[in-house]
Design a protein around this motif. Structure first.
Motif, short mmCIF file in Angstrom:
data_model
loop_
_atom_site.label_atom_id
_atom_site.label_comp_id
_atom_site.label_asym_id
_atom_site.label_seq_id
_atom_site.Cartn_x
_atom_site.Cartn_y
_atom_site.Cartn_z
N PRO A 1 0.80 -1.24 0.00
CA PRO A 1 0.00 0.00 0.00
C PRO A 1 0.83 1.28 0.00
O PRO A 1 0.52 2.24 0.71
CB PRO A 1 -0.83 -0.14 1.28
CG PRO A 1 0.05 -0.90 2.20
CD PRO A 1 0.80 -1.89 1.33
N ILE A 2 1.88 1.32 -0.80
CA ILE A 2 2.75 2.50 -0.86
C ILE A 2 1.99 3.80 -1.11
O ILE A 2 2.26 4.81 -0.45
CB ILE A 2 3.84 2.32 -1.94
CG1 ILE A 2 4.84 1.26 -1.51
CG2 ILE A 2 4.57 3.63 -2.20
CD1 ILE A 2 5.93 1.03 -2.54
N PRO A 3 1.04 3.84 -2.06
CA PRO A 3 0.43 5.15 -2.36
C PRO A 3 -0.29 5.78 -1.18
O PRO A 3 -0.50 7.00 -1.16
CB PRO A 3 -0.52 4.85 -3.51
CG PRO A 3 -0.73 3.39 -3.50
CD PRO A 3 0.53 2.79 -2.96
N TYR A 4 -0.67 4.99 -0.20
CA TYR A 4 -1.37 5.54 0.96
C TYR A 4 -0.41 6.30 1.88
O TYR A 4 -0.78 7.33 2.44
CB TYR A 4 -2.06 4.41 1.73
CG TYR A 4 -3.21 3.82 0.96
CD1 TYR A 4 -4.51 4.31 1.12
CD2 TYR A 4 -3.02 2.78 0.05
CE1 TYR A 4 -5.58 3.77 0.40
CE2 TYR A 4 -4.07 2.24 -0.66
CZ TYR A 4 -5.34 2.74 -0.49
OH TYR A 4 -6.38 2.22 -1.21
N TRP A 5 0.80 5.77 2.05
CA TRP A 5 1.69 6.37 3.04
C TRP A 5 2.85 7.17 2.45
O TRP A 5 3.56 7.86 3.18
CB TRP A 5 2.25 5.31 3.99
CG TRP A 5 3.00 4.16 3.37
CD1 TRP A 5 2.54 2.89 3.19
CD2 TRP A 5 4.35 4.16 2.88
NE1 TRP A 5 3.49 2.10 2.60
CE2 TRP A 5 4.62 2.85 2.42
CE3 TRP A 5 5.35 5.13 2.81
CZ2 TRP A 5 5.85 2.48 1.86
CZ3 TRP A 5 6.58 4.78 2.25
CH2 TRP A 5 6.81 3.47 1.79
N ILE A 6 3.04 7.12 1.13
CA ILE A 6 4.23 7.73 0.55
C ILE A 6 4.30 9.23 0.81
O ILE A 6 5.38 9.80 0.93
CB ILE A 6 4.32 7.42 -0.97
CG1 ILE A 6 5.73 7.72 -1.48
CG2 ILE A 6 3.25 8.17 -1.75
CD1 ILE A 6 6.01 7.17 -2.85
N ARG A 7 3.15 9.88 0.92
CA ARG A 7 3.13 11.31 1.24
C ARG A 7 2.56 11.57 2.63
O ARG A 7 2.97 12.51 3.30
CB ARG A 7 2.31 12.07 0.20
CG ARG A 7 2.86 11.95 -1.21
CD ARG A 7 2.12 12.85 -2.17
NE ARG A 7 2.38 12.49 -3.56
CZ ARG A 7 1.91 13.14 -4.59
NH1 ARG A 7 1.13 14.19 -4.42
NH2 ARG A 7 2.19 12.75 -5.83
N ALA A 8 1.61 10.73 3.04
CA ALA A 8 0.93 10.97 4.32
C ALA A 8 1.67 10.40 5.51
O ALA A 8 1.39 10.77 6.66
CB ALA A 8 -0.48 10.37 4.27
N GLY A 9 2.64 9.51 5.28
CA GLY A 9 3.35 8.89 6.38
C GLY A 9 2.68 7.62 6.87
O GLY A 9 1.52 7.32 6.53
N LYS A 10 3.40 6.86 7.68
CA LYS A 10 2.93 5.54 8.12
C LYS A 10 2.23 5.62 9.46
O LYS A 10 2.65 5.02 10.45
CB LYS A 10 4.10 4.56 8.18
CG LYS A 10 4.70 4.23 6.81
CD LYS A 10 5.79 3.18 6.94
CE LYS A 10 6.33 2.77 5.59
NZ LYS A 10 7.36 1.70 5.68
N SER A 11 1.13 6.34 9.51
CA SER A 11 0.33 6.40 10.73
C SER A 11 -0.70 5.28 10.73
O SER A 11 -1.00 4.69 9.68
CB SER A 11 -0.38 7.75 10.83
OG SER A 11 -1.40 7.84 9.84
N ARG A 12 -1.25 5.01 11.91
CA ARG A 12 -2.29 3.98 11.99
C ARG A 12 -3.50 4.36 11.15
O ARG A 12 -4.11 3.51 10.50
CB ARG A 12 -2.70 3.76 13.45
CG ARG A 12 -3.69 2.61 13.60
CD ARG A 12 -4.08 2.33 15.04
NE ARG A 12 -5.02 1.23 15.09
CZ ARG A 12 -4.73 0.00 15.50
NH1 ARG A 12 -3.51 -0.29 15.89
NH2 ARG A 12 -5.65 -0.95 15.51
#
Length: 289
Positions: free
Chosen positions: A8-19
């Motif tokens: 799921p890279i596109p979800y966190w690539i800009r937003a960061g790896k938050s829960r």
């Protein structure tokens, strides 16, 4: 069994790896119909808690990735210790293999996919450092697989071949990314066939032709090219010959098929990109077995 997994890279690539970011990703992957997700355990979460978390969305952990620059900026002893901790987490999730990659060398992020700033001594040191990490992973019960990635010290065909051939199959297997190989000017299918006996995992990634010629991206960084929405394509919609890739894979391949679209193609939401990707995978991939 060969599962269809997603990174799921596109979800966190800009937003960061938050829960919260991962919760959105897991909901979408569940609703679209994926079986598994790249194992990416937060630092503050135990493997058991992580397995319960993704299991609540009907997802299982799939092959993860150990990433290191493997260059002069790293302390090899610390990387080895980090690899041991990583392996313990992955093994606790029931996984027996991992991708191992190098990313984000500044010169290569600034001028991607052409082997910028090549240094023979650095390559030698990187191979030695990777060997130390692979030995640590193996000692913990995790099989390392080299994962090709633009922007790292093992970017070009020469560099990848040196790594794989110098270390040999007993120390490192092969877990390619079809899109990153193609972006670096390497035809994925023949390269996969060359190392088919070491194949333990794969990222199925496609790309458009727009920025494959180095002249077409002159002056653009890795991130700038990616954000155009005209680098990565949903599988089957770009120029990577994925039919040939699948034909090059060995009979009895026992790994997962991981779909990866780092930045959805122009006009696609993250969810729609994954839906289109899974639709292709169900039609193109062999039946689980």
């Amino acid at each position: 069994m060969n599962r269809i997994a997603a990174n799921p890279i596109p979800y966190w690539i800009r937003a960061g790896k938050s829960r919260e970011v991962f919760d959105e990703a897991f909901r979408d992957l569940r609703d679209v119909g994926f079986d598994a997700v790249k194992a990416d355990v937060p630092d503050d979460m135990t493997p058991a808690a992580y397995a319960e978390w993704i299991g609540g969305y009907g997802l299982a952990p799939s092959i993860g990735l150990f990433n290191s620059p493997f260059d002069e900026t790293v302390d090899v002893a610390r990387e080895v210790e980090r690899a041991r901790r990583f392996a313990a987490t992955q093994v606790a999730l029931g996984l027996d293999r991992t991708m191992v990659s190098s990313m984000s060398l500044p010169a290569r992020m600034a001028e991607p996919a052409v082997g910028a700033g090549f240094d023979a001594g650095r390559l030698d040191r990187a191979i030695d450092a990777c060997a130390a990490v692979c030995r640590a992973l193996l000692a913990e019960g995790l099989r390392p697989l080299h994962h090709s990635h633009v922007g790292g010290v093992f970017e070009t065909e020469h560099e990848i071949v040196r790594l794989l051939d110098d270390l040999g199959p007993d120390l490192i297997g092969f877990g390619p990314d079809t899109g990153h190989l193609r972006w670096a000017g390497i035809e994925p299918a023949p390269f996969i066939r060359r190392y088919a006996d070491r194949l333990g995992g794969i990222h199925l990634k496609d790309c458009f032709a727009d920025f494959l010629d180095p002249d077409s991206r002159r002056g653009l960084t890795y991130q700038q090219v990616q954000r155009t929405g005209r680098l990565w394509a949903e599988p089957g919609r770009g120029v990577v010959d994925l039919v040939a890739v699948l034909a090059a894979m060995p009979d009895g391949y026992d790994g997962d098929f991981m779909i990866e679209v780092d930045e959805p193609s122009r006009g696609h939401s993250k969810r729609e990109s994954h839906r289109v990707s899974l639709e292709w995978a169900r039609a193109a991939l062999p039946a689980p077995g």
